[in-house]
Design a protein around this motif. Structure first.
Motif, PDB file in Angstrom:
ATOM      1  N   ASP A   1     -32.440  74.711  27.562  1.00 58.24           N
ATOM      2  CA  ASP A   1     -32.104  73.296  27.612  1.00 58.24           C
ATOM      3  C   ASP A   1     -31.274  73.056  28.864  1.00 58.24           C
ATOM      4  O   ASP A   1     -30.809  74.011  29.508  1.00 58.24           O
TER       5      ASP A   1
ATOM      6  N   TRP B   1     -36.363  66.347  34.424  1.00 59.85           N
ATOM      7  CA  TRP B   1     -35.382  66.107  33.366  1.00 59.85           C
ATOM      8  C   TRP B   1     -35.157  64.614  33.162  1.00 59.85           C
ATOM      9  O   TRP B   1     -35.126  64.120  32.014  1.00 59.85           O
TER      10      TRP B   1
ATOM     11  N   THR C   1     -27.742  75.123  32.597  1.00 57.08           N
ATOM     12  CA  THR C   1     -28.581  75.789  31.613  1.00 57.08           C
ATOM     13  C   THR C   1     -27.822  76.991  31.056  1.00 57.08           C
ATOM     14  O   THR C   1     -26.894  77.501  31.692  1.00 57.08           O
TER      15      THR C   1
ATOM     16  N   ARG D   1     -28.703  66.054  26.209  1.00 61.74           N
ATOM     17  CA  ARG D   1     -29.123  67.457  26.271  1.00 61.74           C
ATOM     18  C   ARG D   1     -30.605  67.506  25.952  1.00 61.74           C
ATOM     19  O   ARG D   1     -31.022  67.100  24.871  1.00 61.74           O
ATOM     20  N   LEU D   2     -31.385  68.009  26.895  1.00 62.92           N
ATOM     21  CA  LEU D   2     -32.835  67.978  26.727  1.00 62.92           C
ATOM     22  C   LEU D   2     -33.442  69.334  27.034  1.00 62.92           C
ATOM     23  O   LEU D   2     -32.946  70.064  27.909  1.00 62.92           O
ATOM     24  N   PRO D   3     -34.538  69.694  26.343  1.00 67.24           N
ATOM     25  CA  PRO D   3     -35.244  70.936  26.684  1.00 67.24           C
ATOM     26  C   PRO D   3     -35.959  70.802  28.018  1.00 67.24           C
ATOM     27  O   PRO D   3     -36.379  69.703  28.408  1.00 67.24           O
ATOM     28  N   THR D   4     -36.072  71.889  28.717  1.00 67.34           N
ATOM     29  CA  THR D   4     -36.863  71.935  29.943  1.00 67.34           C
ATOM     30  C   THR D   4     -38.138  72.731  29.644  1.00 67.34           C
ATOM     31  O   THR D   4     -38.333  73.190  28.527  1.00 67.34           O
TER      32      THR D   4
ATOM     33  N   ASP E   1     -24.404  76.202  22.470  1.00 62.86           N
ATOM     34  CA  ASP E   1     -24.432  75.206  21.393  1.00 62.86           C
ATOM     35  C   ASP E   1     -23.015  74.797  21.001  1.00 62.86           C
ATOM     36  O   ASP E   1     -22.728  73.600  20.834  1.00 62.86           O
TER      37      ASP E   1
END
Length: 306
Positions: free
Chosen positions: A159, A199, A236, A256-259, A297
Protein backbone atom coordinates in the motif's frame (compact mmCIF):
# COMPACT_ATOMS: atom_id res chain seq x y z
CA UNK A 1 36.68 -29.12 -27.42
CA UNK A 2 36.29 -25.36 -27.84
CA UNK A 3 37.44 -23.29 -24.86
CA UNK A 4 34.52 -23.28 -22.40
CA UNK A 5 35.10 -19.64 -21.46
CA UNK A 6 34.59 -18.74 -25.13
CA UNK A 7 31.35 -20.75 -25.25
CA UNK A 8 30.23 -19.01 -22.04
CA UNK A 9 30.85 -15.64 -23.70
CA UNK A 10 28.89 -16.77 -26.77
CA UNK A 11 25.87 -17.72 -24.63
CA UNK A 12 26.03 -14.43 -22.72
CA UNK A 13 26.12 -12.47 -25.98
CA UNK A 14 23.25 -14.46 -27.47
CA UNK A 15 21.07 -13.71 -24.43
CA UNK A 16 22.00 -10.05 -23.93
CA UNK A 17 20.97 -6.86 -25.65
CA UNK A 18 24.57 -6.01 -26.58
CA UNK A 19 28.18 -7.21 -26.33
CA UNK A 20 28.77 -4.52 -23.71
CA UNK A 21 25.97 -5.82 -21.48
CA UNK A 22 27.16 -9.40 -21.97
CA UNK A 23 30.72 -8.42 -21.05
CA UNK A 24 29.48 -6.71 -17.88
CA UNK A 25 27.52 -9.84 -16.88
CA UNK A 26 30.79 -11.81 -16.95
CA UNK A 27 32.84 -9.02 -15.31
CA UNK A 28 34.98 -8.68 -18.46
CA UNK A 29 36.16 -5.64 -20.35
CA UNK A 30 34.56 -5.20 -23.80
CA UNK A 31 37.87 -5.96 -25.51
CA UNK A 32 38.48 -9.14 -23.48
CA UNK A 33 34.93 -10.25 -24.20
CA UNK A 34 35.33 -9.65 -27.96
CA UNK A 35 38.53 -11.71 -27.95
CA UNK A 36 36.63 -14.67 -26.50
CA UNK A 37 33.97 -14.41 -29.23
CA UNK A 38 36.64 -14.15 -31.93
CA UNK A 39 38.44 -17.17 -30.47
CA UNK A 40 35.27 -19.26 -30.73
CA UNK A 41 34.57 -18.07 -34.28
CA UNK A 42 38.11 -19.00 -35.36
CA UNK A 43 37.75 -22.39 -33.71
CA UNK A 44 34.38 -23.04 -35.38
CA UNK A 45 35.40 -21.55 -38.71
CA UNK A 46 32.11 -19.65 -38.85
CA UNK A 47 30.92 -16.12 -38.18
CA UNK A 48 28.47 -16.49 -35.31
CA UNK A 49 27.30 -12.86 -35.12
CA UNK A 50 26.31 -10.16 -37.60
CA UNK A 51 27.98 -7.08 -36.19
CA UNK A 52 27.00 -3.41 -36.42
CA UNK A 53 27.92 -0.32 -34.45
CA UNK A 54 24.82 -0.57 -32.29
CA UNK A 55 24.52 -4.29 -31.64
CA UNK A 56 25.53 -7.81 -32.59
CA UNK A 57 22.85 -10.32 -33.58
CA UNK A 58 23.22 -14.03 -34.21
CA UNK A 59 23.97 -15.17 -37.74
CA UNK A 60 22.23 -18.26 -39.15
CA UNK A 61 25.25 -20.35 -38.08
CA UNK A 62 25.09 -18.69 -34.67
CA UNK A 63 21.40 -19.54 -34.28
CA UNK A 64 22.08 -23.18 -35.13
CA UNK A 65 25.07 -23.35 -32.79
CA UNK A 66 23.04 -21.79 -29.93
CA UNK A 67 20.24 -24.35 -30.33
CA UNK A 68 22.76 -27.20 -30.10
CA UNK A 69 25.14 -25.96 -27.44
CA UNK A 70 22.84 -24.21 -24.94
CA UNK A 71 21.28 -27.41 -23.51
CA UNK A 72 24.74 -28.91 -23.04
CA UNK A 73 25.99 -25.85 -21.14
CA UNK A 74 22.83 -25.81 -19.01
CA UNK A 75 23.49 -29.46 -18.15
CA UNK A 76 27.05 -28.59 -17.08
CA UNK A 77 25.75 -25.72 -14.92
CA UNK A 78 23.12 -27.97 -13.36
CA UNK A 79 25.66 -30.70 -12.55
CA UNK A 80 28.13 -28.18 -11.09
CA UNK A 81 25.50 -26.39 -9.01
CA UNK A 82 24.31 -29.73 -7.65
CA UNK A 83 27.84 -30.41 -6.38
CA UNK A 84 28.25 -26.91 -4.97
CA UNK A 85 24.92 -27.13 -3.19
CA UNK A 86 26.20 -29.78 -0.81
CA UNK A 87 28.84 -27.44 0.63
CA UNK A 88 27.08 -24.11 0.09
CA UNK A 89 23.58 -24.94 1.30
CA UNK A 90 23.91 -22.41 4.11
CA UNK A 91 25.16 -19.54 1.93
CA UNK A 92 22.96 -17.78 -0.60
CA UNK A 93 23.77 -14.95 -2.99
CA UNK A 94 21.04 -12.35 -3.37
CA UNK A 95 20.65 -9.35 -5.67
CA UNK A 96 18.48 -6.52 -4.38
CA UNK A 97 18.11 -2.75 -4.55
CA UNK A 98 20.26 -0.39 -2.52
CA UNK A 99 17.27 0.80 -0.47
CA UNK A 100 16.07 -2.70 0.37
CA UNK A 101 19.60 -3.74 1.35
CA UNK A 102 20.36 -0.72 3.51
CA UNK A 103 16.94 0.00 5.03
CA UNK A 104 15.44 -3.44 5.58
CA UNK A 105 17.63 -6.46 4.86
CA UNK A 106 21.01 -5.53 6.33
CA UNK A 107 19.73 -4.89 9.89
CA UNK A 108 18.03 -8.32 9.78
CA UNK A 109 20.95 -10.43 8.55
CA UNK A 110 22.15 -11.44 12.06
CA UNK A 111 18.60 -12.58 12.87
CA UNK A 112 18.40 -14.54 9.60
CA UNK A 113 21.69 -16.30 10.39
CA UNK A 114 20.72 -17.16 13.97
CA UNK A 115 17.22 -18.40 13.11
CA UNK A 116 17.92 -20.29 9.87
CA UNK A 117 21.68 -20.76 9.60
CA UNK A 118 21.62 -18.93 6.25
CA UNK A 119 24.44 -16.50 5.45
CA UNK A 120 23.17 -14.05 2.84
CA UNK A 121 25.65 -12.40 0.48
CA UNK A 122 24.07 -9.22 -0.90
CA UNK A 123 24.75 -7.67 -4.30
CA UNK A 124 23.18 -4.33 -5.21
CA UNK A 125 21.73 -4.93 -8.66
CA UNK A 126 18.45 -4.88 -10.55
CA UNK A 127 19.90 -6.51 -13.67
CA UNK A 128 17.98 -9.68 -14.65
CA UNK A 129 21.19 -10.96 -16.25
CA UNK A 130 22.58 -11.56 -12.76
CA UNK A 131 19.93 -14.26 -12.38
CA UNK A 132 20.18 -15.65 -15.90
CA UNK A 133 23.95 -16.02 -15.57
CA UNK A 134 23.53 -17.45 -12.04
CA UNK A 135 25.86 -14.83 -10.63
CA UNK A 136 23.29 -14.79 -7.79
CA UNK A 137 20.90 -17.46 -6.54
CA UNK A 138 17.92 -15.23 -5.83
CA UNK A 139 16.84 -11.61 -6.14
CA UNK A 140 14.53 -9.57 -3.92
CA UNK A 141 13.09 -6.82 -6.11
CA UNK A 142 10.15 -4.47 -5.90
CA UNK A 143 7.95 -3.65 -8.85
CA UNK A 144 4.68 -4.51 -10.53
CA UNK A 145 3.14 -7.67 -9.13
CA UNK A 146 3.96 -10.51 -11.57
CA UNK A 147 1.17 -12.60 -13.03
CA UNK A 148 1.65 -16.36 -13.46
CA UNK A 149 5.44 -16.09 -13.25
CA UNK A 150 6.96 -19.53 -12.79
CA UNK A 151 10.16 -18.45 -11.00
CA UNK A 152 8.78 -15.70 -8.73
CA UNK A 153 7.11 -15.75 -5.31
CA UNK A 154 5.41 -12.68 -3.86
CA UNK A 155 6.80 -11.63 -0.48
CA UNK A 156 4.51 -8.66 0.24
CA UNK A 157 1.95 -6.55 -1.61
CA UNK A 158 2.34 -2.83 -0.98
CA UNK A 159 0.00 0.00 0.00
CA UNK A 160 1.06 3.64 -0.18
CA UNK A 161 0.33 6.70 1.96
CA UNK A 162 1.35 10.32 1.17
CA UNK A 163 3.93 11.53 3.71
CA UNK A 164 6.13 14.55 4.28
CA UNK A 165 8.37 16.09 6.93
CA UNK A 166 6.34 17.56 9.83
CA UNK A 167 7.78 21.02 9.19
CA UNK A 168 6.76 21.13 5.51
CA UNK A 169 3.27 22.43 6.30
CA UNK A 170 4.06 24.23 9.55
CA UNK A 171 1.75 27.19 9.93
CA UNK A 172 -0.47 26.39 6.94
CA UNK A 173 -3.18 23.94 6.08
CA UNK A 174 -1.80 20.57 4.88
CA UNK A 175 -3.22 18.80 1.81
CA UNK A 176 -6.20 16.59 2.56
CA UNK A 177 -7.74 15.68 -0.79
CA UNK A 178 -6.27 14.18 -3.98
CA UNK A 179 -6.64 17.57 -5.69
CA UNK A 180 -4.72 19.23 -2.84
CA UNK A 181 -1.94 16.67 -3.17
CA UNK A 182 -1.67 17.12 -6.94
CA UNK A 183 -0.65 20.72 -6.36
CA UNK A 184 2.19 19.87 -3.95
CA UNK A 185 5.88 19.32 -4.77
CA UNK A 186 5.67 15.58 -5.42
CA UNK A 187 8.77 13.39 -5.38
CA UNK A 188 9.21 9.80 -6.50
CA UNK A 189 11.77 7.20 -7.57
CA UNK A 190 13.10 7.42 -11.12
CA UNK A 191 12.71 3.69 -11.77
CA UNK A 192 9.09 3.88 -10.59
CA UNK A 193 8.08 7.03 -12.46
CA UNK A 194 4.33 7.29 -12.73
CA UNK A 195 3.50 5.90 -9.27
CA UNK A 196 2.07 9.25 -8.15
CA UNK A 197 -0.09 9.48 -11.27
CA UNK A 198 -1.32 5.90 -10.73
CA UNK A 199 -2.00 6.50 -7.02
CA UNK A 200 -3.88 9.78 -7.57
CA UNK A 201 -6.06 8.19 -10.23
CA UNK A 202 -6.96 5.42 -7.76
CA UNK A 203 -7.74 8.11 -5.18
CA UNK A 204 -10.32 9.63 -7.55
CA UNK A 205 -8.29 12.52 -8.92
CA UNK A 206 -9.37 13.40 -12.47
CA UNK A 207 -7.54 16.65 -13.07
CA UNK A 208 -4.50 17.32 -15.26
CA UNK A 209 -1.48 15.04 -14.79
CA UNK A 210 0.40 16.07 -11.65
CA UNK A 211 3.82 17.65 -12.04
CA UNK A 212 6.58 15.72 -10.27
CA UNK A 213 9.05 18.11 -8.70
CA UNK A 214 11.97 15.67 -8.46
CA UNK A 215 12.89 12.05 -9.05
CA UNK A 216 15.60 10.16 -7.19
CA UNK A 217 17.60 7.04 -7.97
CA UNK A 218 16.54 5.06 -4.89
CA UNK A 219 13.71 4.83 -2.38
CA UNK A 220 16.17 5.67 0.37
CA UNK A 221 17.10 8.97 -1.34
CA UNK A 222 13.43 9.73 -2.01
CA UNK A 223 12.57 9.22 1.67
CA UNK A 224 15.58 11.28 2.80
CA UNK A 225 14.51 14.08 0.46
CA UNK A 226 10.97 14.05 1.84
CA UNK A 227 12.27 13.94 5.43
CA UNK A 228 14.40 16.99 4.62
CA UNK A 229 11.30 18.93 3.62
CA UNK A 230 11.76 18.85 -0.14
CA UNK A 231 8.32 17.52 -0.98
CA UNK A 232 5.60 14.91 -0.52
CA UNK A 233 6.41 11.23 -1.14
CA UNK A 234 4.44 8.01 -1.16
CA UNK A 235 5.52 5.84 1.76
CA UNK A 236 5.35 2.07 1.32
CA UNK A 237 6.02 -0.60 3.96
CA UNK A 238 9.49 -1.98 4.63
CA UNK A 239 11.85 0.56 3.03
CA UNK A 240 10.06 3.52 4.73
CA UNK A 241 9.85 1.77 8.10
CA UNK A 242 12.68 3.66 9.81
CA UNK A 243 11.45 7.07 8.65
CA UNK A 244 7.91 6.39 9.87
CA UNK A 245 9.03 4.97 13.22
CA UNK A 246 11.23 8.03 13.88
CA UNK A 247 8.39 10.33 12.74
CA UNK A 248 10.74 12.01 10.30
CA UNK A 249 7.91 11.35 7.87
CA UNK A 250 4.23 11.70 8.82
CA UNK A 251 0.99 11.34 6.89
CA UNK A 252 -1.08 14.45 6.20
CA UNK A 253 -4.08 12.64 4.79
CA UNK A 254 -5.99 9.48 5.63
CA UNK A 255 -5.75 8.24 2.05
CA UNK A 256 -4.15 4.80 2.13
CA UNK A 257 -4.47 2.90 -1.11
CA UNK A 258 -3.09 -0.35 -2.57
CA UNK A 259 -0.65 -0.10 -5.43
CA UNK A 260 0.10 -2.69 -8.10
CA UNK A 261 3.55 -3.02 -6.53
CA UNK A 262 5.02 -5.99 -4.63
CA UNK A 263 8.30 -7.22 -3.26
CA UNK A 264 9.04 -10.57 -4.87
CA UNK A 265 11.68 -13.26 -4.58
CA UNK A 266 13.05 -14.24 -8.01
CA UNK A 267 15.06 -17.43 -8.63
CA UNK A 268 17.99 -18.20 -10.91
CA UNK A 269 16.45 -21.56 -11.84
CA UNK A 270 13.78 -24.05 -10.80
CA UNK A 271 16.52 -26.13 -9.14
CA UNK A 272 17.56 -23.18 -6.99
CA UNK A 273 13.95 -22.59 -6.00
CA UNK A 274 13.68 -26.15 -4.65
CA UNK A 275 16.78 -25.94 -2.45
CA UNK A 276 16.00 -26.33 1.25
CA UNK A 277 17.87 -23.17 2.18
CA UNK A 278 16.00 -21.15 -0.46
CA UNK A 279 12.63 -22.40 0.77
CA UNK A 280 13.70 -21.52 4.32
CA UNK A 281 14.68 -18.05 3.13
CA UNK A 282 11.32 -17.61 1.39
CA UNK A 283 9.35 -18.48 4.53
CA UNK A 284 11.58 -16.30 6.71
CA UNK A 285 11.26 -13.29 4.36
CA UNK A 286 7.49 -13.62 4.28
CA UNK A 287 7.31 -13.77 8.08
CA UNK A 288 9.57 -10.72 8.45
CA UNK A 289 7.61 -8.84 5.79
CA UNK A 290 4.35 -9.60 7.60
CA UNK A 291 5.85 -8.17 10.79
CA UNK A 292 6.76 -5.01 8.89
CA UNK A 293 3.27 -4.79 7.38
CA UNK A 294 1.72 -5.06 10.85
CA UNK A 295 3.96 -2.22 12.10
CA UNK A 296 2.84 -0.18 9.10
CA UNK A 297 -0.80 -0.95 9.98
CA UNK A 298 -0.26 0.13 13.61
CA UNK A 299 1.45 3.33 12.50
CA UNK A 300 -1.47 4.17 10.23
CA UNK A 301 -4.21 3.15 12.65
CA UNK A 302 -2.61 5.13 15.48
CA UNK A 303 -3.60 8.28 13.59
CA UNK A 304 -0.18 9.53 12.58
CA UNK A 305 -1.81 12.26 10.47
CA UNK A 306 -0.64 15.69 11.54
Amino acid sequence: MPPLEAVEAFLAAARSRSFRAAAASLALSPSAFSRRIQLLERFAGRQLFQRSNASAILSADGERYLANVAPAIEAILHATNSLRQVDAEGTLRMATSHSMAAEWLMPRLPKLLSETGIALELTVSRDPESLRSQAVDVALWGGPTPELASLVDVIANLDAVPVAAPRLFAGRSPPRTPADLAGQPLIEVRANAGLWRHWLRKAGYSGPPPAVAARYDTNQLKNEAAASGLGVALATPMVAERFLADQRLVAFTRLRLPTDQSYCLHYASSDVRLRRSVQSLLHWLRAEAQSSLKRYDRWYEAGSCA
